[in-house]
Design a protein around this motif. Sequence first.
Motif, PDB file in Angstrom:
ATOM      1  N   LEU A   1       0.808  -1.216   0.000  1.00 36.98           N
ATOM      2  CA  LEU A   1       0.000   0.000   0.000  1.00 36.98           C
ATOM      3  C   LEU A   1       0.846   1.272   0.000  1.00 36.98           C
ATOM      4  N   GLY A   2       2.176   1.095  -0.008  1.00 35.11           N
ATOM      5  CA  GLY A   2       3.064   2.250  -0.073  1.00 35.11           C
ATOM      6  C   GLY A   2       3.642   2.704   1.244  1.00 35.11           C
ATOM      7  N   GLY A   3       3.400   1.961   2.303  1.00 37.42           N
ATOM      8  CA  GLY A   3       3.974   2.310   3.608  1.00 37.42           C
ATOM      9  C   GLY A   3       5.377   1.776   3.757  1.00 37.42           C
ATOM     10  N   THR A   4       6.073   2.256   4.779  1.00 36.83           N
ATOM     11  CA  THR A   4       7.430   1.790   5.069  1.00 36.83           C
ATOM     12  C   THR A   4       7.526   1.360   6.527  1.00 36.83           C
ATOM     13  N   ILE A   5       8.431   0.429   6.788  1.00 36.04           N
ATOM     14  CA  ILE A   5       8.704  -0.042   8.152  1.00 36.04           C
ATOM     15  C   ILE A   5      10.199   0.101   8.383  1.00 36.04           C
ATOM     16  N   THR A   6      10.561   0.907   9.368  1.00 29.75           N
ATOM     17  CA  THR A   6      11.966   1.194   9.644  1.00 29.75           C
ATOM     18  C   THR A   6      12.285   0.888  11.095  1.00 29.75           C
ATOM     19  N   GLN A   7      13.378   0.170  11.314  1.00 26.13           N
ATOM     20  CA  GLN A   7      13.806  -0.114  12.684  1.00 26.13           C
ATOM     21  C   GLN A   7      14.545   1.091  13.234  1.00 26.13           C
ATOM     22  N   ARG A   8      14.036   1.628  14.332  1.00 32.00           N
ATOM     23  CA  ARG A   8      14.652   2.802  14.950  1.00 32.00           C
ATOM     24  C   ARG A   8      14.272   2.837  16.422  1.00 32.00           C
ATOM     25  N   ASP A   9      15.241   3.050  17.280  1.00 33.19           N
ATOM     26  CA  ASP A   9      15.007   3.111  18.718  1.00 33.19           C
ATOM     27  C   ASP A   9      14.770   4.569  19.102  1.00 33.19           C
ATOM     28  N   LEU A  10      13.523   4.948  19.269  1.00 34.02           N
ATOM     29  CA  LEU A  10      13.176   6.334  19.568  1.00 34.02           C
ATOM     30  C   LEU A  10      13.278   6.615  21.058  1.00 34.02           C
ATOM     31  N   THR A  11      13.662   7.832  21.388  1.00 36.38           N
ATOM     32  CA  THR A  11      13.687   8.274  22.786  1.00 36.38           C
ATOM     33  C   THR A  11      12.569   9.267  23.071  1.00 36.38           C
ATOM     34  N   ALA A  12      11.852   9.672  22.025  1.00 38.34           N
ATOM     35  CA  ALA A  12      10.717  10.588  22.169  1.00 38.34           C
ATOM     36  C   ALA A  12       9.820  10.420  20.953  1.00 38.34           C
ATOM     37  N   MET A  13       8.599  10.904  21.080  1.00 34.39           N
ATOM     38  CA  MET A  13       7.684  10.851  19.951  1.00 34.39           C
ATOM     39  C   MET A  13       8.184  11.745  18.818  1.00 34.39           C
ATOM     40  N   PRO A  14       7.963  11.343  17.558  1.00 33.85           N
ATOM     41  CA  PRO A  14       8.318  12.221  16.442  1.00 33.85           C
ATOM     42  C   PRO A  14       7.686  13.599  16.606  1.00 33.85           C
ATOM     43  N   GLU A  15       8.398  14.621  16.158  1.00 33.05           N
ATOM     44  CA  GLU A  15       7.997  16.000  16.450  1.00 33.05           C
ATOM     45  C   GLU A  15       7.105  16.621  15.395  1.00 33.05           C
ATOM     46  N   SER A  16       6.840  15.926  14.298  1.00 29.50           N
ATOM     47  CA  SER A  16       6.003  16.514  13.261  1.00 29.50           C
ATOM     48  C   SER A  16       4.996  15.495  12.756  1.00 29.50           C
ATOM     49  N   GLY A  17       3.914  16.010  12.164  1.00 27.93           N
ATOM     50  CA  GLY A  17       2.884  15.158  11.612  1.00 27.93           C
ATOM     51  C   GLY A  17       2.030  14.515  12.691  1.00 27.93           C
ATOM     52  N   VAL A  18       1.119  13.670  12.241  1.00 26.14           N
ATOM     53  CA  VAL A  18       0.273  12.918  13.156  1.00 26.14           C
ATOM     54  C   VAL A  18       1.011  11.646  13.565  1.00 26.14           C
TER      55      VAL A  18
END
Length: 303
Positions: A143-160
């Motif tokens: 469907l055009g989505g992506t899955i990326t492995q990333r260890d976040l320390t906070a919520m992304p700062e932009s978008g929903v």
Amino acid sequence: MADVTVVGAGVMGLTCAARLLEAGHRVEVLARDLPQDTTSAVSAALWYPYLAFPQDRVTAWSARTFSTFTDLAATDPGAGVRMRAGTEVFTERPANPWWRDAVGELTRTADVPPSYTDGWTFTSPVIDMPVFLAWLAARVAALGGTITQRDLTAMPESGVVVNTTGLGARDLIGDETVHPVRGQVVVLEQWGLDRWWLDAAGPTYVVPRLGEVVVGGTDDDGAWDREPSAATAADILERAARLVPEVREARVLRHVVGLRPARPEVRLEREGRVVHCYGHGGAGVTLSWGCAAEVVALVGEAR
């Protein structure tokens, strides 16, 4: 349509991502663990509302999920979903379950193993999680989505943002009400079993997949240990053999532990541009499609 970041790649994250993509949003999935390394991959994945509250919302989400899995079982054999008859057993006569309205026919039966006195049978979705997670991930990609492995320390700062981090919500957003309920299972070689058995009081269950049988379990509240215990495995097999005697002779393939993300209530709500969807206890698979539908509506509001 919005740019949406889904944080978490378990069954809830991937299901939300698929539904959001179907609704026309642009979706990126970010996760510390890829799908096959999540707690979802450990699940026996018998549709059954367990350790999830409140009951009214859980029943509604479960009913919608039951319907979607029923359709998938009938139309897409590659999804790893099958409808299996089974029996939940009791040592005394039970009242109808609080989630009764979420299933089809529920039949009381006295045809139960020794040491049990009552039960009910119904046909329920059983999901082969390694197959289903791969199917979901492929659906997201198609469907055009992506899955990326990333260890976040906070919520992304932009978008929903859609927060499906499960236990990760403790560290990522400081929600200490979400806590682990440790579940250990033993995976056995399939010997031809085609129906499931459950004693929720154990919890003890024997759930057939296509090529293996998942036997459990435990519900160790607050336990973080992911190392399988040999003593616990022996106890699980002994309890399971009271339901299905063939368990005693089946070859053990592996031992696995997962940490269910329990919470006093499932958190499914919008907080500004963040939609939270976590704390599903032992019912993430059971609630997945129902919760994802509500997430899509909340993302629309967040725009």
